[in-house]
Design a protein around this motif. Structure first.
Motif, PDB file in Angstrom:
ATOM      1  N   PRO A  20       0.556  -0.991   0.279  1.00  0.00           N
ATOM      2  CA  PRO A  20      -0.034   0.086  -0.249  1.00  0.00           C
ATOM      3  C   PRO A  20       0.774   1.118  -0.189  1.00  0.00           C
ATOM      4  O   PRO A  20       1.085   1.903  -0.414  1.00  0.00           O
ATOM      5  N   LYS A  21       1.656   1.265   0.507  1.00  0.00           N
ATOM      6  CA  LYS A  21       2.490   2.363   0.648  1.00  0.00           C
ATOM      7  C   LYS A  21       3.260   3.284  -0.033  1.00  0.00           C
ATOM      8  O   LYS A  21       3.207   4.075  -0.942  1.00  0.00           O
ATOM      9  N   CYS A  22       3.210   1.738  -1.414  1.00  0.00           N
ATOM     10  CA  CYS A  22       3.888   2.114  -2.317  1.00  0.00           C
ATOM     11  C   CYS A  22       3.696   2.887  -3.763  1.00  0.00           C
ATOM     12  O   CYS A  22       3.684   3.211  -3.692  1.00  0.00           O
ATOM     13  N   ILE A  23       2.364   2.263  -3.684  1.00  0.00           N
ATOM     14  CA  ILE A  23       1.192   2.623  -4.854  1.00  0.00           C
ATOM     15  C   ILE A  23       0.590   3.882  -4.267  1.00  0.00           C
ATOM     16  O   ILE A  23       0.638   4.632  -5.040  1.00  0.00           O
ATOM     17  N   VAL A  39       2.179  -6.195 -11.004  1.00  0.00           N
ATOM     18  CA  VAL A  39       2.019  -7.937 -12.008  1.00  0.00           C
ATOM     19  C   VAL A  39       3.018  -8.502 -10.331  1.00  0.00           C
ATOM     20  O   VAL A  39       3.223  -8.436  -9.685  1.00  0.00           O
ATOM     21  N   ASP A  40       0.730  -8.760 -10.496  1.00  0.00           N
ATOM     22  CA  ASP A  40       0.631  -9.467  -9.159  1.00  0.00           C
ATOM     23  C   ASP A  40       1.113 -11.252 -10.172  1.00  0.00           C
ATOM     24  O   ASP A  40       1.303 -12.164 -10.579  1.00  0.00           O
ATOM     25  N   ILE A  50      -5.406  -6.193  -2.737  1.00  0.00           N
ATOM     26  CA  ILE A  50      -4.644  -5.096  -2.627  1.00  0.00           C
ATOM     27  C   ILE A  50      -4.408  -4.343  -4.200  1.00  0.00           C
ATOM     28  O   ILE A  50      -4.958  -3.306  -4.545  1.00  0.00           O
ATOM     29  N   CYS A  51      -4.090  -4.921  -4.931  1.00  0.00           N
ATOM     30  CA  CYS A  51      -3.720  -4.973  -5.972  1.00  0.00           C
ATOM     31  C   CYS A  51      -5.375  -4.271  -7.200  1.00  0.00           C
ATOM     32  O   CYS A  51      -5.101  -3.316  -7.595  1.00  0.00           O
ATOM     33  N   ASP A  52      -5.932  -5.222  -6.905  1.00  0.00           N
ATOM     34  CA  ASP A  52      -7.470  -5.039  -7.896  1.00  0.00           C
ATOM     35  C   ASP A  52      -8.248  -3.740  -7.295  1.00  0.00           C
ATOM     36  O   ASP A  52      -9.691  -3.045  -7.467  1.00  0.00           O
ATOM     37  N   GLN A  53      -8.248  -3.508  -5.614  1.00  0.00           N
ATOM     38  CA  GLN A  53      -8.729  -3.278  -4.913  1.00  0.00           C
ATOM     39  C   GLN A  53      -8.629  -1.658  -5.364  1.00  0.00           C
ATOM     40  O   GLN A  53      -9.678  -0.613  -5.655  1.00  0.00           O
ATOM     41  N   TYR A  54      -6.948  -1.054  -5.471  1.00  0.00           N
ATOM     42  CA  TYR A  54      -6.505   0.260  -5.640  1.00  0.00           C
ATOM     43  C   TYR A  54      -7.490   0.818  -7.495  1.00  0.00           C
ATOM     44  O   TYR A  54      -7.144   1.116  -7.533  1.00  0.00           O
ATOM     45  N   ILE A  61      -4.526   2.440 -12.648  1.00  0.00           N
ATOM     46  CA  ILE A  61      -4.168   1.830 -12.582  1.00  0.00           C
ATOM     47  C   ILE A  61      -4.347   0.232 -13.288  1.00  0.00           C
ATOM     48  O   ILE A  61      -5.660   0.257 -14.055  1.00  0.00           O
ATOM     49  N   VAL A  62      -3.411  -0.588 -14.393  1.00  0.00           N
ATOM     50  CA  VAL A  62      -3.760  -1.690 -14.606  1.00  0.00           C
ATOM     51  C   VAL A  62      -3.025  -3.058 -13.838  1.00  0.00           C
ATOM     52  O   VAL A  62      -1.712  -2.621 -13.965  1.00  0.00           O
ATOM     53  N   VAL A  63      -4.027  -4.092 -13.835  1.00  0.00           N
ATOM     54  CA  VAL A  63      -3.130  -5.131 -12.903  1.00  0.00           C
ATOM     55  C   VAL A  63      -3.154  -5.735 -14.233  1.00  0.00           C
ATOM     56  O   VAL A  63      -4.384  -6.815 -14.358  1.00  0.00           O
ATOM     57  N   VAL A  64      -2.338  -7.391 -13.391  1.00  0.00           N
ATOM     58  CA  VAL A  64      -1.905  -8.182 -14.795  1.00  0.00           C
ATOM     59  C   VAL A  64      -1.198  -9.388 -13.283  1.00  0.00           C
ATOM     60  O   VAL A  64      -0.921  -8.767 -12.437  1.00  0.00           O
ATOM     61  N   HIS A  65      -2.191 -11.011 -13.843  1.00  0.00           N
ATOM     62  CA  HIS A  65      -2.298 -11.567 -12.760  1.00  0.00           C
ATOM     63  C   HIS A  65      -1.322 -12.673 -13.677  1.00  0.00           C
ATOM     64  O   HIS A  65      -1.935 -12.539 -14.812  1.00  0.00           O
ATOM     65  N   LYS A  66      -0.694 -13.119 -13.115  1.00  0.00           N
ATOM     66  CA  LYS A  66       0.362 -13.899 -13.120  1.00  0.00           C
ATOM     67  C   LYS A  66       0.962 -15.401 -12.899  1.00  0.00           C
ATOM     68  O   LYS A  66       0.514 -15.284 -11.588  1.00  0.00           O
TER      69      LYS A  66
END
Length: 415
Positions: A20-23, A39-40, A50-54, A61-66
């Protein structure tokens, strides 16, 4: 849609405490024209959530789940979807200054730079150290090839880089990074940033280096791998790194100079990762890099960082030295085996034969030595490394690296 100026790529794995602090530090940038790519990398904790919530809170914000594939694979996945003309990299357990992107972008645009380099802060156990490049300025293609690249990996002092390996204190052009990143082998797990940075540098026609510190690098105890469990696998991976650099830099560096650079770089990596005692192939034989220090010597280890932890962990298995004390000026609660970190004032010279300063950086070694002298520790009780290139090149050959720095043992036998 208007093109994005900067894509910020953040690999994410097992860092829910810090993410969270990073984002938030990135979202709070004074510079607004960017996208944040999280990039998860198959993180097993709450990081994916956390990524999806932000992402729901900010359209940038773009989230990549891999599936988990390691740091390099995460950087590659981020670059594949990046829309920015420039690429910034931030590690998910670090954070950045409010003017991080603004300063990087202005430095790049003002100087028409293919690569922008800045200073950074190192945070360790609550203490912050400012680290600045020693060679600020603007460099053209000829200057890059004549003065920057020849000293980038090894500047003539064991073992100090002329340019930092980190990708996170730099701004890259996407079009050039595309030519570099995807050629780096995913099995390179130690020095992966060096594989990117130095290969990229070989393509640069313009470079700007600034002393302004903008990035907060968090050095964590729980992120340090303590010792080599499989030396052959480690040698294989380091061989991939060195071979990659030899291939990528062969057109811009004289072969003898390049081999010297890689000999010293490989030696430094072997030292740190092996905890000082470098195993020769599968034999019980070890190379001891410390001048005058021998089996059974009573040793004080100075530094609780990566190298210091490796020395303690390796000695638990080998019992090569008799470690009588472990000290650091950054005194904190840390224990390996029966040894715990003590303050530097606890050292008495009559209790040990040699004190090993666990750093391969000569500037740091000199600074610590001067402090130890003030504490009454004599210079002849401070251990020094064997750094003659003839000894180093023979060691590398004895371990099993070929002339192209590839580890000769068939990796299929390791699986």
């Amino acid at each position: 849609m208007k093109p994005t100026k900067i894509s910020v790529i953040v690999p994410v794995y097992g860092i829910e405490k810090y993410l969270p602090k990073c984002i938030e530090s990135i979202l709070d940038q004074s510079f607004k024209d960017f996208e944040l790519i999280l990039v998860d990398d198959g993180s097993p904790d709450k990081c994916p959530i956390i990524c999806d919530q932000y992402a729901k809170l900010d359209s940038r914000i773009v989230v990549v789940h891999k599936k988990n594939g390691g740091l390099l694979s995460a950087r590659k996945a981020g670059l594949e979807v990046a829309k920015g003309a420039y690429i910034a990299n931030v590690d998910g357990d670090d954070w950045v200054d409010k003017y991080y992107l603004d300063t990087l972008y202005k430095l790049a645009i003002t100087n028409n730079a293919d690569l922008t380099v800045t200073g950074h802060f190192r945070e360790f156990n609550g203490k912050i150290e400012t680290i600045k490049p020693s060679n600020p300025g603007v460099y053209n293609e000829n200057q890059i090839k004549s003065s920057i690249i020849p000293e980038a990996i090894f500047n003539g002092e064991f073992c100090e880089h002329g340019m930092s390996t980190y990708v996170w204190n730099k701004l890259f052009k996407k079009e050039l990074l595309n030519q570099v990143l995807f050629d780096v082998h995913n099995d390179i797990l130690m020095g992966e940033d060096a594989a990117i940075t130095y290969s990229y540098l070989a393509l640069c026609k313009s470079l700007v280096i600034s002393k302004i510190p903008l990035y907060y690098y968090r050095q964590r105890h729980d992120s340090i791998v303590k010792s080599i469990e499989d030396p052959n696998m480690e040698y294989y991976r380091l061989g991939l790194l060195m071979n990659h650099l030899k291939v990528k830099l062969s057109d811009v560096l004289d072969e003898n100079l390049l081999n010297t650079q890689l000999n010293y770089y490989l030696y430094s990596q072997l030292l740190v990762r092996s905890g000082g005692l470098i195993q020769i192939n599968d034999t019980p034989e070890y190379f001891n890099p410390f001048t005058d220090v021998s089996i059974g010597s009573k040793i004080v280890v100075y530094s609780s960082g990566s190298f210091g932890q490796h020395i303690l962990s390796t000695n638990l298995k080998t019992n090569y030295f008799k470690i009588v004390k472990w000290v650091d000026v950054d005194f904190h609660d840390l224990k390996i085996g029966n040894a715990s970190v003590q303050p530097i004032s606890s050292v008495n010279e009559e209790d040990f034969d040699y004190l090993i300063i666990a750093t391969i950086n000569p500037s740091t070694h000199r600074l610590i030595t001067s402090e130890l002298l003030l504490m009454g520790i004599h210079d002849d009780h401070i251990a020094h490394f064997k750094t003659e290139e003839k000894i180093i090149s023979q060691l590398i050959k004895n371990i099993g690296f070929d002339k192209n720095f590839l580890f000769q043992q068939n990796i299929e036998q390791l699986n």
